[in-house]
Design an enzyme around this catalytic site. Sequence first.
Site: not given
Ligand code: NDP
Length: 358
Positions: A37, A41, A134-136, A163, A167, A191-193, A206, A229
């Site tokens: 991934g 983010l 995630s915190s959820c 979801y 997790k 937490t929230n990022l 978000h 909101w």
């Molecule tokens: P994003 O949606 O920004 O990124 C998700 C990534 O996962 C992308 O790079 C995507 O690849 C990859 N991905 C999704 N499905 C597949 C698949 N089938 N095969 C290969 N790659 C895949 O998510 P975040 O970075 O925000 O979140 C990452 C983790 O962090 C999650 O587990 C989330 O729960 C956790 N998190 C995030 C928070 C937030 O506020 N954002 C808060 C707390 C936890 P591609 O770019 O190639 O599509």
Amino acid sequence: MEQRRFSTTGSRSRQRTWTIIGELIDVHLDAKIFVAGHRGLVGSALVRSLRMNGFQNLILRTKSELDLTNQSQTEDFFAAEKPSYVFLAAAKVGGILANNEYPGDFVAQNLQIQTNIIESARKSNADRLLFLGSSCIYPKFASQPIKEESLLTGPLEPTNRPYAVAKIAGIEMCWSYNRQYKTGFLAAMPTNLYGPGDNYDLETSHVIPALIRKMHEAKINNSSVATIWGTGSPRREFLYSDDLADACLFLMNLDKRRFDSLVANDQTPPLINIGCGSDHSIRELAVQIAEVVGFRGKLTFDTTKPDGTPRKLLDVTRLTSLGWQAKTTLSQGLKQAYQEFLMDSQPLLSGELAHRIG
Ligand code: NDP
């Protein structure tokens, strides 16, 4: 001072010592590291942090190059690459709307991605794996600040239950594998990022990216009011994504004794919260964002919109007692995020705004 080692497999000649949060760390720069991934983010922050710290041997695949929901593709990839360290930041992620509309995709894809990676990492003998959740995962009415011990002590928030359950299954899988196979798999709950590469789509974003974009547009359009909101009173915790990445590297770098204290415990799951330890009301957040963006109009609160949980703050004692704490203040992080937003979104925004103004 204690010396810590990132890898046991890299060549000694490529070791280097550098400083993370004031501690000397002895590292093998050629450790083979898979960031699943890496364009998200979290994943992109991990890649920035690893590269900044000199790690060269990163294995990165987009979803179109490697679909992690596909078991045989994932197993073949791990068998060929044999990464020593795995950061599991690939997931199907979304806001309330997406979770409501596609609950089946959220539960199935997350179960598939994490199951395939955790099982393949075990089979290919990865040294350590960090599973991002995630915190959820914590109960809707968990007492605040939320401790790791709150896991599975009450009902979940219904809107993201599919979801969250996926997790939670990932945490259980890490724990069970550690017990049965003596793996070193740790689950981190941030937490929230917010940060570079965030999602600024007003439908799905978000609160921080949504407010940055709203206030930026209000400023450009010379609007006298920006509407937020809810009542503005709920309190939330926010962590800059580069701080999260720093914490993840810190955890993967822990010496064996401290890492084992997290992952090799039959009584408690291998679970650790990642946050900054303090929260802000949405009103305070909105005021800070207006200042950073330079929006001088009035902030109004649409109290007909729901507030959600009054407070959500993680207890980060487990992490801070290991020696890590967040470095970026909310105001620094917001300034950086706004600069990134301006650089990344300019073509899109100018097109949209030109259209609206026209
Ligand atoms: P994003 O949606 O920004 O990124 C998700 C990534 O996962 C992308 O790079 C995507 O690849 C990859 N991905 C999704 N499905 C597949 C698949 N089938 N095969 C290969 N790659 C895949 O998510 P975040 O970075 O925000 O979140 C990452 C983790 O962090 C999650 O587990 C989330 O729960 C956790 N998190 C995030 C928070 C937030 O506020 N954002 C808060 C707390 C936890 P591609 O770019 O190639 O599509």
